[in-house]
Scaffold this motif. Structure first.
Motif, PDB file in Angstrom:
ATOM      1  N   GLU A  20       0.834  -1.710   0.482  1.00 29.51           N
ATOM      2  CA  GLU A  20       0.097  -0.237   0.118  1.00 29.51           C
ATOM      3  C   GLU A  20       0.741   1.269  -0.067  1.00 29.51           C
ATOM      4  OE1 GLU A  20      -3.961   1.977   1.833  1.00 29.51           O
ATOM      5  OE2 GLU A  20      -3.576  -0.558   2.906  1.00 29.51           O
ATOM      6  N   ARG A  21       1.761   1.006   0.926  1.00 30.41           N
ATOM      7  CA  ARG A  21       3.118   2.364   0.713  1.00 30.41           C
ATOM      8  C   ARG A  21       3.667   2.598  -0.631  1.00 30.41           C
ATOM      9  NH1 ARG A  21       5.486   1.080   4.805  1.00 30.41           N
ATOM     10  NH2 ARG A  21       3.490   1.851   6.156  1.00 30.41           N
ATOM     11  N   ARG A  22       4.072   1.758  -1.485  1.00 28.01           N
ATOM     12  CA  ARG A  22       4.099   1.960  -2.229  1.00 28.01           C
ATOM     13  C   ARG A  22       3.564   2.585  -3.617  1.00 28.01           C
ATOM     14  NH1 ARG A  22       7.501  -2.949  -1.267  1.00 28.01           N
ATOM     15  NH2 ARG A  22       5.615  -4.312  -2.533  1.00 28.01           N
ATOM     16  N   ALA A  23       2.224   1.919  -3.605  1.00 26.34           N
ATOM     17  CA  ALA A  23       1.351   1.696  -4.251  1.00 26.34           C
ATOM     18  C   ALA A  23       1.087   3.910  -4.376  1.00 26.34           C
ATOM     19  CB  ALA A  23      -0.009   1.584  -3.973  1.00 26.34           C
ATOM     20  N   ALA A  24       0.880   4.248  -2.919  1.00 28.78           N
ATOM     21  CA  ALA A  24       0.453   5.752  -2.398  1.00 28.78           C
ATOM     22  C   ALA A  24       1.912   6.182  -3.153  1.00 28.78           C
ATOM     23  CB  ALA A  24       0.343   5.461  -0.626  1.00 28.78           C
ATOM     24  N   GLN A  25       3.313   6.226  -2.736  1.00 25.96           N
ATOM     25  CA  GLN A  25       4.236   6.931  -3.206  1.00 25.96           C
ATOM     26  C   GLN A  25       4.252   7.024  -4.389  1.00 25.96           C
ATOM     27  OE1 GLN A  25       7.182   4.486  -0.942  1.00 25.96           O
ATOM     28  NE2 GLN A  25       7.289   6.087   0.616  1.00 25.96           N
ATOM     29  N   VAL A  26       3.265   6.540  -5.405  1.00 28.32           N
ATOM     30  CA  VAL A  26       3.281   6.424  -6.636  1.00 28.32           C
ATOM     31  C   VAL A  26       3.186   8.087  -7.171  1.00 28.32           C
ATOM     32  CG1 VAL A  26       2.269   6.388  -9.123  1.00 28.32           C
ATOM     33  CG2 VAL A  26       3.139   4.433  -7.552  1.00 28.32           C
ATOM     34  N   PHE A  27       2.671   8.399  -6.412  1.00 28.94           N
ATOM     35  CA  PHE A  27       1.580  10.206  -6.226  1.00 28.94           C
ATOM     36  C   PHE A  27       2.350  10.917  -5.836  1.00 28.94           C
ATOM     37  CE2 PHE A  27      -2.216   6.702  -6.493  1.00 28.94           C
ATOM     38  CZ  PHE A  27      -3.061   7.304  -8.100  1.00 28.94           C
ATOM     39  N   GLY A  28       2.984  10.789  -4.406  1.00 32.41           N
ATOM     40  CA  GLY A  28       4.099  11.342  -3.985  1.00 32.41           C
ATOM     41  C   GLY A  28       4.565  11.035  -2.079  1.00 32.41           C
ATOM     42  N   GLU A  29       3.861  11.821  -1.737  1.00 35.97           N
ATOM     43  CA  GLU A  29       4.842  11.723  -0.417  1.00 35.97           C
ATOM     44  C   GLU A  29       3.818  11.401   0.632  1.00 35.97           C
ATOM     45  OE1 GLU A  29       6.306  14.425   3.654  1.00 35.97           O
ATOM     46  OE2 GLU A  29       6.664  15.134   2.128  1.00 35.97           O
ATOM     47  N   ILE A  30       4.109  10.163   1.064  1.00 36.38           N
ATOM     48  CA  ILE A  30       2.658  10.190   1.434  1.00 36.38           C
ATOM     49  C   ILE A  30       1.914  11.397   3.459  1.00 36.38           C
ATOM     50  CG2 ILE A  30       0.673   8.662   3.071  1.00 36.38           C
ATOM     51  CD1 ILE A  30       2.506   6.633   1.883  1.00 36.38           C
ATOM     52  N   VAL A  31       1.442  12.371   3.110  1.00 31.33           N
ATOM     53  CA  VAL A  31       0.902  12.922   4.599  1.00 31.33           C
ATOM     54  C   VAL A  31      -0.346  12.503   4.784  1.00 31.33           C
ATOM     55  CG1 VAL A  31       0.482  16.052   4.592  1.00 31.33           C
ATOM     56  CG2 VAL A  31       2.376  14.994   2.765  1.00 31.33           C
ATOM     57  N   ASP A  32      -0.454  11.985   6.483  1.00 34.26           N
ATOM     58  CA  ASP A  32      -1.917  11.952   7.031  1.00 34.26           C
ATOM     59  C   ASP A  32      -2.642  13.225   7.608  1.00 34.26           C
ATOM     60  OD1 ASP A  32      -1.236   8.709   6.975  1.00 34.26           O
ATOM     61  OD2 ASP A  32      -0.239   9.070   8.875  1.00 34.26           O
TER      62      ASP A  32
END
Length: 123
Positions: A20-32
């Motif tokens: 899931e982290r890798r799939a999100a990082q395709v868009f950029g830095e993950i921010v909660d």
């Protein structure tokens, strides 16, 4: 749009799987961005105001994408606003794996595990 992926759910990204982290990082830095506690007694007007206020906050960050899942009426109100601004909004898709354990006393215990598979776009 920017290069951040906003996680607007009740599930902090630090607990996500690597997939899931890798799939999100395709868009950029993950921010909660914390999902609000939505009272079951909240009126439609209160939900709309909450969605408006959070939409303003999220849009200001210029995200590449927003993961939005939670209480249904709030999610709908927020997703509608974000899509109207041209922001990519996604939901997490997962496979539910259930393990049954039959106990000596005759009861059955079910353990559910959710395994992330992909993000699916709203709209």
């Amino acid at each position: 749009m920017g290069n951040i992926f906003i996680n607007h759910t009740n599930h902090c990204s630090s607990y996500w799987s690597e997939d899931e982290r890798r799939a999100a990082q395709v868009f950029g830095e993950i921010v909660d961005v914390a999902f609000p506690a939505v009272s079951s007694s909240a009126s439609e007007e209160e939900i709309e105001k909450l969605a408006h206020d959070n939409a303003v906050r999220i849009i200001a960050q210029k995200p590449a994408a927003v993961l939005c899942q939670g209480e249904y009426t709030y999610t709908y109100a927020l997703v509608k606003r974000l899509l109207a601004q041209g922001i990519c909004v996604v939901a997490a898709c997962s496979e539910r794996v259930v393990e049954e354990q039959h106990e000596p006393d005759g009861s059955t215990r079910r353990i559910s595990q959710f395994r992330f598979t992909r993000f699916r776009r709203y709209g």
